[in-house]
Design a protein around this motif. Structure first.
Motif, PDB file in Angstrom:
ATOM      1  N   PHE A 130       0.893  -1.272  -0.431  1.00  0.00           N
ATOM      2  CA  PHE A 130      -0.159  -0.207   0.407  1.00  0.00           C
ATOM      3  C   PHE A 130       0.943   1.057  -0.134  1.00  0.00           C
ATOM      4  O   PHE A 130       0.637   2.569  -0.547  1.00  0.00           O
ATOM      5  N   GLY A 131       1.672   1.591   0.592  1.00  0.00           N
ATOM      6  CA  GLY A 131       2.900   2.416   0.714  1.00  0.00           C
ATOM      7  C   GLY A 131       3.915   2.686  -0.385  1.00  0.00           C
ATOM      8  O   GLY A 131       3.359   3.365  -1.585  1.00  0.00           O
ATOM      9  N   VAL A 132       4.057   1.673  -1.807  1.00  0.00           N
ATOM     10  CA  VAL A 132       3.801   2.042  -2.918  1.00  0.00           C
ATOM     11  C   VAL A 132       3.223   2.420  -3.737  1.00  0.00           C
ATOM     12  O   VAL A 132       3.040   3.296  -4.534  1.00  0.00           O
ATOM     13  N   ILE A 133       1.430   1.914  -3.611  1.00  0.00           N
ATOM     14  CA  ILE A 133       0.775   2.659  -3.996  1.00  0.00           C
ATOM     15  C   ILE A 133       0.309   3.867  -3.822  1.00  0.00           C
ATOM     16  O   ILE A 133      -0.186   4.701  -4.532  1.00  0.00           O
ATOM     17  N   LEU A 134       0.208   4.393  -2.762  1.00  0.00           N
ATOM     18  CA  LEU A 134       0.180   5.531  -2.429  1.00  0.00           C
ATOM     19  C   LEU A 134       1.212   6.544  -3.111  1.00  0.00           C
ATOM     20  O   LEU A 134       1.060   7.404  -3.353  1.00  0.00           O
ATOM     21  N   LEU A 135       2.920   5.901  -3.110  1.00  0.00           N
ATOM     22  CA  LEU A 135       3.625   6.358  -4.029  1.00  0.00           C
ATOM     23  C   LEU A 135       3.049   6.388  -5.625  1.00  0.00           C
ATOM     24  O   LEU A 135       3.691   7.378  -6.054  1.00  0.00           O
ATOM     25  N   GLU A 136       2.887   5.690  -5.864  1.00  0.00           N
ATOM     26  CA  GLU A 136       2.654   6.224  -7.263  1.00  0.00           C
ATOM     27  C   GLU A 136       1.440   6.803  -7.862  1.00  0.00           C
ATOM     28  O   GLU A 136       1.129   7.744  -9.007  1.00  0.00           O
ATOM     29  N   ILE A 137       0.756   6.547  -6.251  1.00  0.00           N
ATOM     30  CA  ILE A 137      -0.712   8.153  -6.748  1.00  0.00           C
ATOM     31  C   ILE A 137      -0.092   9.453  -6.535  1.00  0.00           C
ATOM     32  O   ILE A 137      -0.348  10.122  -7.506  1.00  0.00           O
ATOM     33  N   ILE A 138       1.492   9.710  -5.913  1.00  0.00           N
ATOM     34  CA  ILE A 138       1.242  11.356  -5.874  1.00  0.00           C
ATOM     35  C   ILE A 138       2.591  11.361  -6.197  1.00  0.00           C
ATOM     36  O   ILE A 138       2.867  12.709  -7.564  1.00  0.00           O
ATOM     37  N   SER A 139       2.828  10.389  -7.673  1.00  0.00           N
ATOM     38  CA  SER A 139       3.690  11.018  -7.876  1.00  0.00           C
ATOM     39  C   SER A 139       4.425  10.641  -9.043  1.00  0.00           C
ATOM     40  O   SER A 139       4.680  11.057 -10.354  1.00  0.00           O
ATOM     41  N   GLY A 140       3.170   9.254  -9.298  1.00  0.00           N
ATOM     42  CA  GLY A 140       2.906   9.333 -11.452  1.00  0.00           C
ATOM     43  C   GLY A 140       3.733   8.598 -11.982  1.00  0.00           C
ATOM     44  O   GLY A 140       4.286   7.697 -12.923  1.00  0.00           O
ATOM     45  N   GLY A 141       4.530   7.789 -10.863  1.00  0.00           N
ATOM     46  CA  GLY A 141       6.284   7.100 -10.882  1.00  0.00           C
ATOM     47  C   GLY A 141       5.422   5.253 -11.050  1.00  0.00           C
ATOM     48  O   GLY A 141       4.107   4.834 -10.162  1.00  0.00           O
ATOM     49  N   LEU A 142       6.116   4.718 -12.168  1.00  0.00           N
ATOM     50  CA  LEU A 142       6.170   3.283 -12.044  1.00  0.00           C
ATOM     51  C   LEU A 142       6.736   2.649 -11.191  1.00  0.00           C
ATOM     52  O   LEU A 142       7.482   2.995 -10.372  1.00  0.00           O
ATOM     53  N   PRO A 143       6.283   1.741 -10.501  1.00  0.00           N
ATOM     54  CA  PRO A 143       6.973   0.871  -9.435  1.00  0.00           C
ATOM     55  C   PRO A 143       8.120   0.349  -9.490  1.00  0.00           C
ATOM     56  O   PRO A 143       9.319   0.269  -8.895  1.00  0.00           O
ATOM     57  N   TYR A 144       9.066   0.183 -10.979  1.00  0.00           N
ATOM     58  CA  TYR A 144       9.879  -0.015 -11.157  1.00  0.00           C
ATOM     59  C   TYR A 144       9.833  -0.179 -12.854  1.00  0.00           C
ATOM     60  O   TYR A 144       9.102  -0.376 -14.058  1.00  0.00           O
ATOM     61  N   CYS A 145      11.132   0.598 -13.402  1.00  0.00           N
ATOM     62  CA  CYS A 145      11.064   0.605 -14.456  1.00  0.00           C
ATOM     63  C   CYS A 145      12.649   0.254 -14.758  1.00  0.00           C
ATOM     64  O   CYS A 145      13.475   0.619 -13.990  1.00  0.00           O
TER      65      CYS A 145
END
Length: 220
Positions: A130-145
């Motif tokens: 869920f912490g990773v999802i929150l990061l995606e939500i605020i940053s628009g970044g992919l979990p990994y690229c």
């Protein structure tokens, strides 16, 4: 919403609520920032937290999402998040014979005790995810690229410095409320704690988000 289990002919079907708006992953990574406004992102974040709190602490027996990520979060037309665990259903169907049988006084369903034995680890994994999802939500970044590596590794240096958290925000986002960003980042930081035993429970996380993010969202 329901299920069908026919023996002759053999047929299995699970019926879900229609979520015609696609997944959170699609909106964050392939949609337009203007469509997924800050308020909508906050509404989705709180909705996911409340759903996980229900699964972890209010459902009996408790449950978790086996592969929690932004692709397992579907959104309705009014951007209400819905959690789906297709992997769980696949496992249940593949082992359907083991799931049949009489319930007894010791467990609510076959395999209940084995499930509870692994529950603390699964709950802590959900907190991290869920912490990773929150990061995606605020940053628009992919979990990994491939170019930038893991989103968590990129974000950690900003999360550890409160004055730097604004650098985590998707530059296309407008109307970001700094006080709400601070609440989100505090939850993310504690949810990504390397020591599993120190991670926040979803009950605490949901409470922090509900208390810290003004639900002017209810006006949406």
């Amino acid at each position: 919403m329901g299920y069908c289990r026919e023996s002759d002919p053999f047929y299995r079907m699970v019926v879900f609520e229609c979520t015609s708006n696609g997944t959170l992953y699609e909106h964050v990574h392939h949609g337009k920032a203007a469509q997924l406004s800050w308020d909508r992102r906050m509404k989705i974040a709180i909705g996911i937290a409340k759903g996980l709190r229900y699964l972890h602490s209010e459902l009996q027996p408790p449950s978790t999402i086996s592969k929690l990520n932004s692709k397992s979060v579907y959104v309705t037309e009014d951007f209400t998040p819905k959690l789906v665990d297709f992997e769980c259903w696949k496992t249940m169907f593949s082992k359907h014979s083991k799931m049949l049988g009489h319930l007894n006084n010791e467990s609510s369903f076959p395999g209940h005790l084995d499930f509870l034995k692994d529950m603390p680890s699964e709950v802590q994994c959900n907190s991290f995810a869920f912490g990773v999802i929150l990061l995606e939500i605020i940053s628009g970044g992919l979990p990994y690229c491939k170019d930038n590596g893991y989103l968590v590794h990129w974000a950690i240096k900003y999360l550890q410095q409160p004055k730097e958290i604004s650098k985590l925000v998707d530059p296309e986002l407008t109307n970001v409320r700094p006080e709400e960003l601070a609440v989100i980042c505090n939850v993310v930081r504690r949810g990504l704690e390397p020591r599993r035993s120190q991670r926040l429970s979803l009950q605490t996380i949901a409470g922090d988000l509900e208390n810290g993010i003004g639900l002017s969202l209810t006006l949406m």
